[in-house]
Motif scaffolding. Structure first.
Motif, PDB file in Angstrom:
ATOM      1  N   UNK A  18       0.839  -1.282  -0.019  1.00 43.42           N
ATOM      2  CA  UNK A  18       0.093  -0.024   0.083  1.00 43.42           C
ATOM      3  C   UNK A  18       1.140   1.367  -0.147  1.00 43.42           C
ATOM      4  N   UNK A  19       0.517   2.314  -0.768  1.00 43.17           N
ATOM      5  CA  UNK A  19       1.260   3.610  -0.997  1.00 43.17           C
ATOM      6  C   UNK A  19       1.148   4.342   0.577  1.00 43.17           C
ATOM      7  N   UNK A  20       2.323   5.003   0.935  1.00 42.94           N
ATOM      8  CA  UNK A  20       2.277   5.596   2.347  1.00 42.94           C
ATOM      9  C   UNK A  20       0.955   6.390   2.528  1.00 42.94           C
ATOM     10  N   UNK A  49       3.603   1.567   8.261  1.00 42.19           N
ATOM     11  CA  UNK A  49       3.864   2.895   8.031  1.00 42.19           C
ATOM     12  C   UNK A  49       4.807   3.421   8.832  1.00 42.19           C
ATOM     13  N   UNK A  50       5.431   2.852  10.103  1.00 44.75           N
ATOM     14  CA  UNK A  50       6.635   3.213  10.605  1.00 44.75           C
ATOM     15  C   UNK A  50       7.714   3.128   9.884  1.00 44.75           C
ATOM     16  N   UNK A  51       7.720   1.920   9.153  1.00 46.28           N
ATOM     17  CA  UNK A  51       8.884   1.704   8.505  1.00 46.28           C
ATOM     18  C   UNK A  51       9.022   2.585   7.188  1.00 46.28           C
ATOM     19  N   UNK A  52       7.907   2.959   6.689  1.00 43.98           N
ATOM     20  CA  UNK A  52       7.846   3.715   5.357  1.00 43.98           C
ATOM     21  C   UNK A  52       8.302   5.179   5.985  1.00 43.98           C
ATOM     22  N   UNK A  53       7.807   5.592   7.155  1.00 45.60           N
ATOM     23  CA  UNK A  53       8.168   7.052   7.579  1.00 45.60           C
ATOM     24  C   UNK A  53       9.842   7.027   7.879  1.00 45.60           C
ATOM     25  N   UNK A  55      12.144   5.052   6.296  1.00 49.77           N
ATOM     26  CA  UNK A  55      12.850   5.190   4.941  1.00 49.77           C
ATOM     27  C   UNK A  55      12.726   6.454   4.399  1.00 49.77           C
ATOM     28  N   UNK A  56      11.674   7.370   4.467  1.00 42.47           N
ATOM     29  CA  UNK A  56      11.427   8.635   4.047  1.00 42.47           C
ATOM     30  C   UNK A  56      12.485   9.403   4.797  1.00 42.47           C
ATOM     31  N   UNK A  57      12.553   9.340   6.174  1.00 38.85           N
ATOM     32  CA  UNK A  57      13.494  10.309   6.910  1.00 38.85           C
ATOM     33  C   UNK A  57      14.977  10.166   6.647  1.00 38.85           C
ATOM     34  N   UNK A  62      19.656  12.471   2.937  1.00 38.98           N
ATOM     35  CA  UNK A  62      20.674  12.288   2.292  1.00 38.98           C
ATOM     36  C   UNK A  62      20.512  13.252   1.068  1.00 38.98           C
ATOM     37  N   UNK A  63      21.868  14.313   1.092  1.00 36.79           N
ATOM     38  CA  UNK A  63      21.781  15.632   0.094  1.00 36.79           C
ATOM     39  C   UNK A  63      21.603  15.225  -1.392  1.00 36.79           C
TER      40      UNK A  63
END
Length: 319
Positions: A18-20, A49-53, A55-57, A62-63
């Motif tokens: 499922x997309x975030x 959702x915690x895993x996806x969050x 990964x997004x953080x 990463x610049x």
């Protein structure tokens, strides 16, 4: 047993795929409903959702993955101000997120409390604002094309704009003036043709009557009388052919690829409205009903609630 699927109104959805945004909205909906039987489902979705969050953080830290991280050349002022598809992409992402939330709410279940009604009202407001923003962006993006098109149209309209336009073009105006100039002459020729046709038709009718009388009077054994009657029949046919020639003739002005001629137009003038309505109510009832309904809609919109021949029904809908 670990739960792997979210039971949506449209069928089970694999939580891992499922997309975030969809996952977050679905999870929020389940938490609002607070159904004890779906506790395991809520726990599995929250963990995903915690895993996806996380990964997004990590991506945010990463610049190298951000727009401009590779030090691209600076935009010129014109490039920076010109609408691009990037604006559409941002609007698309925002609207798609709102649509996911809308699907979660509009899943066949009814609102059960004021808090849910307020949430839906806010979502509707967000969708309306997104709709306005998208339309504004569309107008900005298409404006250079519209301006260029209008500039071209304005240049040509000076000469070719139709007569119905507020400012007709010079060519249609010139053609209209020239048609008026030659129209009187063509009408004169046509009046002469009609007069000649009428005279020829009277001669043909007289000769036809004379021939018919001669045929009735001639007896079979009188060869001379029968021969004279046949001559009168031939004369009547010739006179009728001559009248037909006048009828087929048309007044024209020749001078190019297309001859100028008169065209007959017929315009209805309403003299007895009640009789006309009775006629069309019988001849074309569906169109008359549509016309009457449109008049009634206008009256209802203006505030009338009682109209002869109509039942004004009340309905309540979300505005």
């Amino acid at each position: 047993m670990t739960v792997t699927h979210y039971q949506s109104s449209s069928g089970p959805k694999e939580i891992a795929s499922m997309p975030a945004p969809y996952l977050a909205n679905a999870l929020a909906k389940l938490r609002r409903e607070n159904d004890p039987e779906r506790a395991a489902e809520i726990e599995a979705m929250a963990a995903r959702l915690a895993v996806l969050d996380a990964e997004r953080e990590a991506e945010d830290d990463n610049p190298r993955i951000h727009l401009g991280a590779n030090n691209p050349p600076e935009e010129t002022k014109a490039e920076a101000s010109a609408p691009t598809s990037e604006g559409f992409d941002a609007i698309k992402v925002h609207i798609e997120d709102l649509l996911i939330e809308a699907r979660n709410w509009a899943d066949g279940a009814s609102v059960e409390n004021q808090a849910q009604a307020d949430e839906i009202a806010k979502l509707i407001d967000d969708l309306r604002k997104a709709d306005t923003a998208a339309d504004d962006a569309r107008k900005a993006e298409v404006k250079p094309l519209d301006d260029a098109r209008q500039e071209i149209q304005d240049r040509y309209n000076v000469y070719i704009a139709p007569l119905k336009n507020k400012k007709p073009g010079k060519v249609p105006l010139a053609i209209a003036a020239l048609k008026t100039t030659v129209e009187a002459w063509l009408k004169k020729l046509d009046d002469e043709r009609r007069a000649a046709e009428e005279a020829a038709r009277k001669i043909a009718e007289a000769k036809a009557a004379e021939a018919a009388e001669a045929m009735r009077a001639a007896i079979p054994e009188d060869f001379g009388a029968r021969e004279e009657a046949e001559e009168k029949v031939a004369e009547a046919k010739a006179a009728d052919a001559a009248a037909n020639q006048f009828a087929k003739a048309r007044a024209h002005a020749h001078g190019g690829g297309r001859a100028l001629g008169l065209r007959t137009y017929y315009t209805p003038v309403l003299t007895a409205p009640k009789e006309a309505l009775i006629y069309y109510a019988a001849a074309r009832p569906d169109e008359v009903k549509s016309f009457l309904l449109e008049l009634a809609r206008q009256d209802v919109a203006a505030g009338r609630r009682s109209i002869p021949g109509f039942d004004v029904q009340e309905d309540r809908r979300v505005a």
